[in-house]
Structure formats: C-alpha cells, structure tokens
Design a protein around this motif. Structure first.
Motif, mmCIF file in Angstrom:
data_model
loop_
_atom_site.group_PDB
_atom_site.id
_atom_site.type_symbol
_atom_site.label_atom_id
_atom_site.label_comp_id
_atom_site.label_asym_id
_atom_site.label_seq_id
_atom_site.Cartn_x
_atom_site.Cartn_y
_atom_site.Cartn_z
ATOM 1 N N GLU A 1 3.887 -3.018 5.016
ATOM 2 C CA GLU A 1 5.016 -2.124 5.336
ATOM 3 C C GLU A 1 4.962 -0.805 4.568
ATOM 4 O O GLU A 1 4.477 -0.745 3.446
ATOM 5 N N THR A 2 5.497 0.223 5.208
ATOM 6 C CA THR A 2 5.685 1.504 4.534
ATOM 7 C C THR A 2 7.124 1.542 4.021
ATOM 8 O O THR A 2 8.066 1.396 4.797
ATOM 9 N N MET B 1 14.471 3.115 14.253
ATOM 10 C CA MET B 1 15.080 3.344 12.935
ATOM 11 C C MET B 1 14.354 2.493 11.899
ATOM 12 O O MET B 1 13.868 1.416 12.239
ATOM 13 N N PRO B 2 14.305 2.938 10.635
ATOM 14 C CA PRO B 2 13.764 2.058 9.602
ATOM 15 C C PRO B 2 14.812 1.002 9.231
ATOM 16 O O PRO B 2 15.990 1.183 9.529
ATOM 17 N N MET B 3 14.373 -0.071 8.602
ATOM 18 C CA MET B 3 15.363 -0.957 7.972
ATOM 19 C C MET B 3 15.982 -0.190 6.819
ATOM 20 O O MET B 3 15.265 0.513 6.087
ATOM 21 N N ILE B 4 17.279 -0.319 6.645
ATOM 22 C CA ILE B 4 17.920 0.341 5.511
ATOM 23 C C ILE B 4 18.526 -0.731 4.614
ATOM 24 O O ILE B 4 19.372 -1.518 5.055
ATOM 25 N N SER B 5 18.046 -0.785 3.360
ATOM 26 C CA SER B 5 18.588 -1.740 2.397
ATOM 27 C C SER B 5 19.308 -0.989 1.289
ATOM 28 O O SER B 5 18.874 0.084 0.867
ATOM 29 N N ASP C 1 0.819 -1.219 0.000
ATOM 30 C CA ASP C 1 0.000 0.000 0.000
ATOM 31 C C ASP C 1 0.847 1.259 0.000
ATOM 32 O O ASP C 1 0.646 2.183 -0.764
ATOM 33 N N GLN C 2 1.786 1.256 0.906
ATOM 34 C CA GLN C 2 2.502 2.494 1.216
ATOM 35 C C GLN C 2 3.891 2.480 0.595
ATOM 36 O O GLN C 2 4.879 2.210 1.275
ATOM 37 N N LEU C 3 3.943 2.756 -0.693
ATOM 38 C CA LEU C 3 5.235 2.787 -1.386
ATOM 39 C C LEU C 3 5.473 4.222 -1.858
ATOM 40 O O LEU C 3 4.663 4.778 -2.610
ATOM 41 N N PHE C 4 6.563 4.809 -1.421
ATOM 42 C CA PHE C 4 6.844 6.216 -1.701
ATOM 43 C C PHE C 4 8.229 6.384 -2.315
ATOM 44 O O PHE C 4 9.104 5.528 -2.152
ATOM 45 N N VAL D 1 8.740 6.862 11.719
ATOM 46 C CA VAL D 1 9.587 6.550 10.563
ATOM 47 C C VAL D 1 8.972 5.406 9.761
ATOM 48 O O VAL D 1 8.269 4.556 10.317
ATOM 49 N N PRO D 2 9.226 5.402 8.447
ATOM 50 C CA PRO D 2 8.730 4.279 7.634
ATOM 51 C C PRO D 2 9.403 2.974 8.074
ATOM 52 O O PRO D 2 10.388 2.986 8.802
#
Ligand code: F0G
Length: 451
Positions: A387-388, A281-285, A114-117, A248-249
C-alpha cells in the motif's frame, strides 16, 4: 461577475441556507448541527459551473510557474474548487500550502511498507496546517466587513489566525487554555498582535465561551466550526493527488483533535472523486491520543451515532480535546472510505516523534500520532506492504521544542508510561553532552554512538 458559487448545507438535517444567513456560531437554527459548504452547480453534469477535470489539472500545473500572487498559494491555486468569495481579489494569503511530500525511507523499511510518505503541513507560513484553512475563512471575514475575528485554540489556530488577521488589517482575539499550550505557539499569537486571553478552562471550555461571545458581539468566529476553514483545509488533498499524478494513495493517516482536518481532507478527496479528477478515495484513518479519544470510543461503542465527551489529557497538547465539534463529519470520512480510528499511548507518540525527527523532518507531538498509528495498523495486519500510505504531519517540530528536549533528556515520560520500552526509547535519545573544548574530547563523544 461574482465568483461565489456556494451555499451551506446542514450536516444534521440537510437544511440549506446562503452563506450570509449563517448564525455567528455557525450552528443550524433548526437542529444545532454544523454546516458544510456545497456548490449546487457542480451537480449538473453538463452545467456551466461544473469544473472540467482535464482543463483544471492543466491550469493548476501552469499556475505553479505563474507570476500572480494568488497562484503562489497552494490553496488559491485550486480556487475553482473553492468558489466561496465574491471576488478572489479579496483573498488574504501568505503563500500557504504547496507543502512538501517526503518519502520516509527508514520508517518504511522498518514497517515493510515501500511507499510511506509524509505530507508536511508544518511547512506552512505559521508552521501548521491551520494556515490553509485560515486563508480561506479570513478572506470571507474580510470580504464581509468584519473588524474583529476570534478563535479558541490549543495554539496553532491562534497562531494562524493572528498572522492572517494582521495581514488582513483585522483585530484578533485568542482564547487559550492557561498553561496547556506550547510556548512557541503562544509567542506567535503575541508577535502577530492578537489580544490573547489565557483562560482557566480547557480547549472545550474556551470554545463554549467563545460561542457565547460571538452570539453577543460582531466578532467573526474562526474555529473549524466555520465551514470556510474546511474549504481551505481540503486543498492538501488536491496537492497529494496531484503529486501522485492523480492516482490517490491507498491510505491517508490524520491526527484527530477537534476533527476538522480529517473532515476537510475527506471532503477534498470526495469532491475530486465526484468531479472525475480521481478514480477513487483513499482510506482515511484518524488517530487520537489515548487520553483524548472520544471518537475512538464513539465508533467502537455505538458505531459513531453519538459521542460522549471525555476529560482530555495528553502531552500532545494540540489534540487535547475531549468534545470535538466536527466528530460527525470525521466519522463520515472514516466510514465512507473504510478507514480506522484508533488511539496511541504517550510513549508511542514520543517514540514516533523521535523517529520522524531521525528522518531529518521532525514534527510536533500531535503530528506523530500518525506514525504511531501506522505502526499499530501494520502490526494488526490492516495495512498491506504494497500500500501507498501518506501521513499528514500537521505541525512543525519547533512549535513545541520543550517536548523534544524533555524526550531527549529523559524527563518526558514517567516510568509507568515507558515501562517495557526503555531500550527502544534510549536508542532514540540524543541528549546534548557537556564536553571539554578539545579535539580529543569531541572525537571521544562520537564513540559509542549507534548507527
Ligand atoms: N495537529 C496539530 C498540530 C493541531 O494543532 C491540531 C489542532 C490537530 C492536529 C488536530 O486537528 O482539530 O482538525 O482534528 N489544533 C487546534 C488548535 C485545535 O487550536 O490549534 P483537528
């Protein structure tokens, strides 16, 4: 009163020095690793220098309506979290940052997220995320009285550096790999007045040479080994958190080249968390191109303890880097947040870029690795539908118009590269047609157009 509250800490051995003590190549004299900016006053819970989260959130929002020039910058609007200058009055700014965060409805639907930015850093003054770092480091160069600044570049750093140097009244030297950068970027360096040298070397060779040069001449190095660059580049993390009202996303996806940007965004999110601005914190890939994937290999082969340089090949020339300087910092950002590091093929990059184009946004090829990466992560079940997710689009689509035109004309990818994906690629191609100048011919051109 000085507004400078920082010191430098070596990422390898932990040695601490003042900003003025840094060597011209920004390497630690003891262990050779890179430095990171830190703010000792932030550690004391009730200390006078520790920022107050509630007050800052209010202040930063107020500044969006301020008439003061510095407040128009999406970097210096957050200046309490980058106190690196003696005086903020020395800041060199082009009103960078404050970039848009776009929803990607079509890609979101296809992927079932849903939440893809997309945080579009290509909407900066020189068309890439480099502006946010350059405003910070150029301000330091100016404040410290340098006349010359320099960088090695795959194109965007040089465009940003040349522009900010021109604004600061400094002279700039650009070293770029001959023939392996996009024309749009090269034209910017020329237009902004840099001394531009095209070297018979790749990016890694250009950076090695420049390191020797700055050790011999009083020229200020503005590659992302310069820790002040990363201070500016951490600010999009603040903008993202602010856009989500400080929630945070879940997941941030960043392209990986020299690996300064993923490191910087990791630092931004970490600092916000440590200061109590955000709860986590968000996951960072980090996503690399298959032909330029040294960090992917390092993490898979030895858990990120060492990195073997590769000879880099990819049409996403911005990330055509085989020996990334900031790999340790980026590995930390991935590992501490539980993110992933993976690589995507040339066809996957080209398809993702066309899909971002079809959302009405566009980006340069290196930025499109993010969408290609999300597709893979989603297919492997590593991203849940709830997930965002925020993609960091690092460069503007006009940076590399040749790539786009070649894709739509069908001359970009080899048969091997597109094997098995021909139909998907064809469905995205929108080549210009030569049509007779009659209404009937133009209306006929509309027929057969899918969607
Ligand atoms: N995307 C774009 C558009 C870039 O220009 C770069 C790097 C990256 C991603 C990768 O970021 O290096 O921080 O991991 N471009 C540099 C340059 C190297 O010289 O313009 P990174």
């Amino acid at each position: 009163m000085s507004e400078n509250l920082h010191q430098l800490r070596c990422f390898g051995c932990g040695a601490r020095i003042s900003g003025a003590e840094a060597r011209p190549d920004f390497r630690c004299a003891d262990c050779g690793d890179l430095f990171e900016v830190e703010y000792p006053g932030w550690g004391e819970r009730k200390g006078p220098d520790r920022p107050n989260p509630g007050a800052l959130k209010w202040l930063w929002r107020e500044r969006r309506c301020s008439a003061e020039g510095l407040d128009h910058s999406g970097v210096w609007r957050f200046r309490e979290l980058l106190p690196i200058l003696e005086s903020f009055g020395n800041a060199v700014t082009l009103s960078e940052g404050n970039t848009p965060l776009y929803h990607l409805p079509r890609a979101a639907k296809r992927l079932g997220i849903d939440q893809l930015f997309a945080k579009h850093q290509g909407m900066n003054p020189t068309g890439s995320f480099k502006d946010t770092g350059m405003t910070a480091a150029m301000s330091v160069a100016k404040e410290r009285g340098f006349e010359w600044v320099a960088c090695a570049s795959t194109g965007n750093t040089s465009a940003a550096m040349a522009a900010y140097a021109a604004r600061a009244g400094l002279k700039s030297l650009v070293l770029i790999p001959d023939g392996k950068i996009a024309w749009g970027k090269l034209s910017q360096a020329m237009d902004y007045g840099a001394v531009t040298c095209q070297l018979k070397a790749d990016f890694d060779g250009c950076l090695t040479l420049l390191t020797q040069i700055v050790n011999e001449a009083p020229i200020y190095l503005l590659n992302s080994v310069n820790p002040y660059r990363l201070e500016g580049q951490k600010t999009p993390a603040f903008e993202i958190a602010e856009a989500f009202d400080w929630n945070v996303p879940d997941h941030l996806i960043v392209p990986g080249g020299n690996l300064g940007n993923s490191s910087a965004l990791g630092k931004g999110f970490r600092e916000m968390h440590e200061l109590g601005l955000t709860a986590r914190m968000p996951m960072i890939s980090v996503i690399q191109a298959v032909g330029a994937n040294p960090l992917v290999r390092s993490l898979a082969e030895n858990g990120g303890t060492s990195l073997e340089p590769v000879e880099a090949h990819t049409r996403a020339t911005a990330i055509r880097i085989g020996n990334p300087a900031s790999w340790r910092k980026a590995a930390r950002a991935i590992q501490e947040t539980g993110g992933w590091c993976l690589d995507v093929t040339e066809a996957e990059i080209a398809i993702a870029k066309a899909e971002i184009g079809a959302e009405g946004l566009g980006c340069e090829p290196a930025s499109a690795v993010t969408l290609a990466g999300v597709k893979k992560l989603r297919a492997e079940g590593r991203i849940a539908s709830s997930e965002t997710v925020v993609l960091v689009l690092t460069g503007h689509t006009l940076k590399d118009a040749d790539y786009t035109i070649d894709f739509h004309r069908g001359t970009l990818l080899s048969a091997d590269e597109s094997a098995g994906r021909e139909a998907e690629i064809a469905s995205l191609q929108r080549n210009a047609q030569v049509v007779e100048a009659t209404p009937a011919a133009v209306l006929a051109a509309l027929k057969g157009r899918a969607e």
